[in-house]
Structure formats: C-alpha cells, structure tokens
Design an enzyme around this catalytic site. Structure first.
Site, PDB file in Angstrom:
ATOM      1  N   THR A   1      10.350   2.040  -3.997  1.00 41.14           N
ATOM      2  CA  THR A   1      10.142   0.620  -3.678  1.00 41.14           C
ATOM      3  C   THR A   1      10.833  -0.253  -4.729  1.00 41.14           C
ATOM      4  O   THR A   1      11.512  -1.233  -4.397  1.00 41.14           O
ATOM      5  CB  THR A   1       8.625   0.315  -3.651  1.00 41.14           C
ATOM      6  OG1 THR A   1       8.036   1.147  -2.666  1.00 41.14           O
ATOM      7  CG2 THR A   1       8.349  -1.132  -3.344  1.00 41.14           C
TER       8      THR A   1
ATOM      9  N   ASN B   1       0.858  -1.184   0.000  1.00 41.66           N
ATOM     10  CA  ASN B   1       0.000   0.000   0.000  1.00 41.66           C
ATOM     11  C   ASN B   1       0.892   1.231   0.000  1.00 41.66           C
ATOM     12  O   ASN B   1       1.361   1.692   1.037  1.00 41.66           O
ATOM     13  CB  ASN B   1      -0.906  -0.005   1.235  1.00 41.66           C
ATOM     14  CG  ASN B   1      -1.927  -1.113   1.158  1.00 41.66           C
ATOM     15  OD1 ASN B   1      -2.892  -1.029   0.395  1.00 41.66           O
ATOM     16  ND2 ASN B   1      -1.688  -2.189   1.902  1.00 41.66           N
ATOM     17  N   GLU B   2       1.131   1.730  -1.187  1.00 44.39           N
ATOM     18  CA  GLU B   2       2.035   2.860  -1.365  1.00 44.39           C
ATOM     19  C   GLU B   2       1.332   4.161  -0.963  1.00 44.39           C
ATOM     20  O   GLU B   2       0.102   4.183  -0.782  1.00 44.39           O
ATOM     21  CB  GLU B   2       2.476   2.932  -2.837  1.00 44.39           C
ATOM     22  CG  GLU B   2       3.254   1.715  -3.321  1.00 44.39           C
ATOM     23  CD  GLU B   2       4.696   1.665  -2.803  1.00 44.39           C
ATOM     24  OE1 GLU B   2       4.996   2.287  -1.764  1.00 44.39           O
ATOM     25  OE2 GLU B   2       5.530   0.981  -3.435  1.00 44.39           O
ATOM     26  N   PRO B   3       2.096   5.260  -0.818  1.00 42.37           N
ATOM     27  CA  PRO B   3       1.484   6.543  -0.470  1.00 42.37           C
ATOM     28  C   PRO B   3       0.291   6.856  -1.373  1.00 42.37           C
ATOM     29  O   PRO B   3       0.335   6.627  -2.586  1.00 42.37           O
ATOM     30  CB  PRO B   3       2.625   7.540  -0.691  1.00 42.37           C
ATOM     31  CG  PRO B   3       3.847   6.742  -0.428  1.00 42.37           C
ATOM     32  CD  PRO B   3       3.560   5.357  -0.913  1.00 42.37           C
TER      33      PRO B   3
END
Ligand code: F6R
Length: 643
Positions: free
Chosen positions: A192, A173-175
């Site tokens: 990432t 769950n990236e920004p």
C-alpha cells in the site's frame, strides 16, 4: 436530469442466481469503461440525495479517496454546477486518513476531498467528517470512538463508496483485519505504501499508519458500491469475488453484506472465470475471439503446441460444444495455426511488391508515412524499438510524436547535474536563467508542485535524451515532435483532466502528417495513468478526423507499455527481432539516461526498462515457439484498432 436507466443497471442482484455467475460470491456489474461506470455511480448517488430530499431526510454518504472515485466526484460537481443538484441535505463520512498528517498537506485525504468535491458543491462544512490525522497519539483512540458514535448518531451510512487496494484492502483495512473491527489506527502494508510512493515523491515520505473505518463500520452501511478500474486491479478482484471469505483479503468480508455491488470496467473484470475462460462456466458464444482465446489457453493448460491438440483435449477442458459446432480438433487447430502464422512479419510497414492477402499490413502505399505516438519520451524505443528501427530501415517516413514532456520522472539530482554543467561553461555566474533555476531548487519543498522553471529543465533533459535515440535510429530531427500536452503539466503526479487543447494539438499533428500508419500505446492498466489518458486523446482525435479522406488509408496499431504484453490470442502483428536488432534496441533505450539505474517511478517491477523490454520480447517469441512456430530471439507485438 439523471438518466434512470443508467442507475437502475447497478441494482443489486444476489450472486448465484444466474448460471454465468458460477464461481462468484459477490454481485458485480461489468461496464464498458471507467467513465461509464463512474457516471452510473455518480447518478446513483445523486438519485439517493434527491430521494432523501423528497422525504425531508438527510442523505448519509460514506466516501473514499484515491484515483478510483475521481471521475465520480467530477460528475457530482458537474451535476451540482450545471443541473442544480444540491448537497444541503448531505452528510459525509470519509473512510480514512493518513496518520499523522496535517490537513493542509497536499497528500492528505482532507485536502483531496476538499479539492475534488467539497470546495465545489454546497455541502455544509459541519456535515463533512474525515478521520483527523492531526490528533496526538494519546487522543487518537478517543477520536476514533467519537467517529463511530457520530455515524450512529446520524442513523448510519446510507450508501458507502469503496475502492480496492492491491492488498485487497477496503478503507485501509489491511490483510488480517477482523470482521468486527471499528474505526481505529492501522499500520499500512508495504504494498500500500509502495503504491502511494509516487504521490509522496518516494516511499520514505509515505506515512506508516492511517486511521480507518473498520470492516464492521463498512458492513453496517445500508448499500455498498465498490469500484475497480484497470487491469492492475484484475487479480485482486478475481480473488475478492471468487475466493472464500478470508481475513487475508479483507474485501471478501463484503460477501457477508447482502446489498453490495462491485462496478468493474472490462480490464478489472478480465481475470473472472466467466470472462477469462467462459467455456468453464456456461455455454459460450464460439466467435473467432473466443475460439482463439480458448485454443491458446488449451495449449498452455496442456503444455502442447497447437497442432498436437486432440479431440480429447478439447472434450476434457469444457470445449466439447466447440467441436460439435466447428468440426474436429484438426480443423480448429489449423484455423488457429494459420491465424498466428499470418501475424508474424518482418515487414511492419507492409512488404512492397509482395502478395499481401495474408500479411498483417498492406503492401501499398510504399513507403508509408508513419506516426509513432509515445506517451513519455522513451516508450517508443522501450515498447517498439525493434519495429521502429525496421520501419526506418525499410524506407518509411517515420515521425515520432512524444505526447508528454515526462518532466516529473527526472530526479532533482539529475537536473542539478545538468544545471551545474551548464554553469561551468557560462561566463557570468549571475546569468539570469541559471540564477532563476538555482533559486527555484533552493526553494522547492516536497509535496508541492515543482516550479515551472524546474519542470522545463527536466523536460529539456528528456527531450535531448530522446533526440539521442531518434538520431541513433537515423530519423531527421524535423520528424521528431514534442507536444508537451497540457494535461500533464501540473508539476505533480496528479494530472489535469483531458482538455480540448490536448485533443486539438493531437488532431493538428495527425492532420499535418497525414499518416498511413499510426502506432499508439494501448495501455489499459490504469485508467488514470498517463498512458491511458494519452490513448484516450489519440482515440478522440481519430474520432474527429475519421471523416477525412486520408484517414481511410490509415491503419492504427496498438503496442503495450513497459509492463504488459498482449495475450497471444490478441496479437495481430508480431515483428521478430534478431539478436543484433535486440542489441540496437537496447542501445536506443540507453540514451534515456535519466530513466536508468533506479528511476523515480519504478512501479512494482525493479528491473530496468531495457531488461523488462528484452525479457518481455523474448517471452513473446518463446510463446510462439511453444505453440509450434519457429524460434526467434525476440518479438514485438501489436493489435489493430479499428475505427
Ligand atoms: C481510499 C481508500 C483505499 C482506496 C484503495 C484504492 O479512501 O480507502 O481503500 O480506495 O487503496 O486506491 P486507488 O483508487 O487509488 O486505486
């Protein structure tokens, strides 16, 4: 079988209930090392499995991949093999998987989970769930919905294990991820992919997308344990724990969850206010270390040199109790000034025939036998080339011990160049060694371990480069030792665990040389990184050798690797360098040609090693100068290790 006291120490406590947790919004436990923390997490998992078994229930675990949980899985496997812990009542759901990626790819999380855990325990195959990176684009949405449904069907996750990425991601769950997000596909952030690049042999091979459980999926877990090890996680951990909830740092969403504990080693916790500047949080124990740290911080915050700090500066920055306990600013300033001044020496091996009461090293014996442990074949010159040069010129018997071959950091192109040069001078093109190597190169595939013959060729290139540098510093070849520690020799980024052989080889070389000084890379950035493993091996060897009489006369100094320097308050020996010495150091680094001009494992710093080294050494000198000391071109810094 499981030590209860170690697991109960991870019990959840609401943040904010203790004075020292001011500023903190997530419960966290700081452990002395990643090893201790991993054992505690593994034992917490084992306890839950047993508790569920007693209740005749299945235990549903949410699992993570990456470097952080490796030792947790290792301990679970040990508990299964040696202490009979059964996984028959365990159901698992993994957080994520790259998309698209075949299950057989060595970089897939499917492969990771089987090789690190599932293949070694008695879990039933039908109870293992990992998002499927092999489905088509059309199928992926339904497969994510089915994944969510399956978690609900088994009653939800009892315990979710998490790591944290430097973007602040949990799972993938990236920004920007939404609080209500569920299992879905996501585009990976550049950082990432960058962090994953070494494992994939280059960022171009890292998939752009992944399937990940959503934030909501994770928050639905009954209990959450997030682990973070090493100083390169310190910055994001501080933001996650002390920052406000924000989609830009998805880990902050855990502040909504009332049963989450973060398990941190000391390095990952280092940026927390209560650790970094404890005097701003509550009453602080004013021991020498805290005094030095606080005064260095005060100089930086007020932009003043030490001797210009006033009572008012101390009072205005949360340090009034320090004045009460230790007298006026004047006394404190002098104490710190003397300490730092005494750390500066141009005689890293001790100055013969001089009063050494206030010098960092002893005058006697002189000359000394010295071992410089270098994790890779170039850390010696990058991190302490100036000191190395001085030790030799001041008459000490300097031995360099290269701990690993460093072979994976040589590109195929570089290795082929040497192979072609060699072939040009060999009469018969069918020379068997050349033939074997050519065949090996034609058969290599990315993401598979490199064959032994190629590893050896690359190791030999690094060895020859090192000898160029050590000869430049004028030490005889007999004083240069190549250990090729076995833990490193996998032909891949992932290394083997430390073995007894790694430690025995290190014990043997120390015992043979019987040094008066040992220098080692005290790199704490990544507990699974080569530097840290090499340091742990040196520490284990020292522990074994400690009772021997020659060790009573041996001092150990730690230098830092290419990325970090000791904080000013930690430095116990600072070795100044003249501009000419800086140039000699640069030349020694240049001998490591395979590591120049765009190395394979650059990290997130795009400067070349010699530039990094020079900027770092200049910055240390400037720091000393800004605190009121003489102006030097550059300085190398060391911290003593007491055993
Ligand atoms: C892995 C995962 C990621 C990692 C994170 C940290 O399944 O979901 O969130 O936990 O990227 O990775 P390491 O542990 O390798 O630093």
């Amino acid at each position: 079988m499981i030590n209860k006291s170690s697991t109960t120490s991870l019990a959840y406590k609401a943040p904010g209930s203790f004075e020292e947790t001011r500023y903190e919004k997530l419960h966290n436990v700081i452990v002395e090392s990643s090893t201790t923390g991993s054992l505690q997490i593994a034992h917490t998992i084992a306890e839950l499995i047993l508790q569920k078994k007693d209740q005749n229930k299945m235990c549903v675990l949410g699992l993570a991949t990456g470097s952080s949980p490796l030792s947790v899985y290792r301990e679970l496997v040990r508990l299964h093999k040696e202490e009979g812990l059964s996984f028959q009542n365990v159901i698992t759901f993994n957080l994520d998987e790259y998309f698209p990626l075949s299950k057989d790819d060595v970089q897939s999380y499917h492969y990771f989970m089987h090789s690190n855990l599932f293949d070694h325990v008695d879990i039933q195959a039908e109870n293992i769930h990992i998002p499927n990176g092999e489905v088509t684009l059309e199928e992926v949405r339904n497969s994510c919905i089915a994944y969510e449904a399956k978690i609900k069907e088994v009653g939800g996750i009892d315990l979710q294990i998490l790591g944290i990425g430097r973007t602040g991601h949990i799972g993938f769950n990236e920004p920007g991820s939404h609080l209500n997000s569920q299992t879905r596909t996501i585009t990976l952030d550049h950082l990432t992919r960058f962090d994953a690049a070494p494992a994939f042999q280059g960022i171009e091979n890292v998939p752009r997308k992944a399937i990940t459980m959503g934030i909501q999926t994770i928050l639905n877990a009954k209990r959450i344990l997030l682990m973070a090890w090493g100083s390169y996680k310190a910055e994001i951990i501080q933001k996650a724990i002390e920052g406000d909830i924000s989609a830009m740092i998805p880990t902050t969403y855990l502040q909504h969850h009332k049963n989450t504990t973060l398990v941190l080693d000391e390095e990952a916790a280092a940026e927390l206010t209560r650790i970094k500047t404890p005097w701003l949080v509550s009453t602080c124990e004013w021991n020498e270390a805290n005094r030095s740290r606080a005064i260095a911080w005060l100089c930086e915050t007020t932009a003043k040199s030490i001797l210009k700090l006033t009572d008012e500066d101390y009072n205005q920055h949360g340090m009034s109790d320090l004045l009460v306990l230790h007298g006026s600013a004047y006394d404190l300033n002098i104490e710190m000034f003397n300490r730092l001044q005494r750390s500066i020496t141009g005689w890293p091996g001790g100055k013969p025939n001089a009063d050494d009461q206030y010098r960092p090293e002893r005058a006697q014996p002189h000359p000394k036998r010295v071992i410089i442990f270098s994790p890779h074949p170039d850390d010696d010159v990058i991190s302490m080339g100036g000191t190395f040069d001085r030790l030799v010129s001041q008459g000490h018997e300097v031995h360099v011990v290269y701990q690993t071959s460093g072979n994976i950091a040589v590109s195929d192109q570089d290795a082929l160049k040497y192979l072609e040069v060699a072939s040009d001078f060999i009469e018969s093109k069918s020379d068997s060694a050349i033939e074997t190597l050519n065949k090996a190169f034609s058969e290599t595939t990315p993401n598979q371990p490199a064959p032994r013959s190629i590893c050896d060729l690359k190791g030999s290139i690094r060895k020859r480069e090192s000898l160029g540098a050590t000869r430049y510093f004028a030490i005889p070849d007999e004083q240069v030792h190549f250990m090729n520690l076995p833990f490193y020799e996998t032909g891949m980024i992932a290394k083997n665990p430390i073995s007894q052989e790694d430690i025995d080889l290190t014990v043997a070389i120390i015992e043979k040389i019987k040094p008066h000084q040992i220098y080692a890379a005290g790199d704490l950035a990544d507990p699974h990184g080569t530097h840290r493993v090499c340091l742990d091996i040196v520490f284990s060897a020292i522990e074994i050798l400690k009772p021997q009489s020659f060790m009573k006369d041996c001092w150990v100094w730690l230098y830092r690797g290419a990325w970090h320097e000791w904080d000013i308050h930690e430095i116990e020996m600072a070795v100044p360098m003249s501009p000419d010495q800086v140039l000699r150091k640069r030349k020694a680094i240049f001998y490591h040609q395979s590591q120049k001009d765009g190395v394979m494992f650059q990290g997130n710093d795009h400067r070349e090693f010699w530039v990094r080294a020079e900027e770092r050494n200049a910055a240390t000198a400037q720091k000393y100068q800004s605190m009121g000391f003489s102006e030097y071109a550059a300085m190398e810094a060391f911290k003593r290790y007491f055993f």
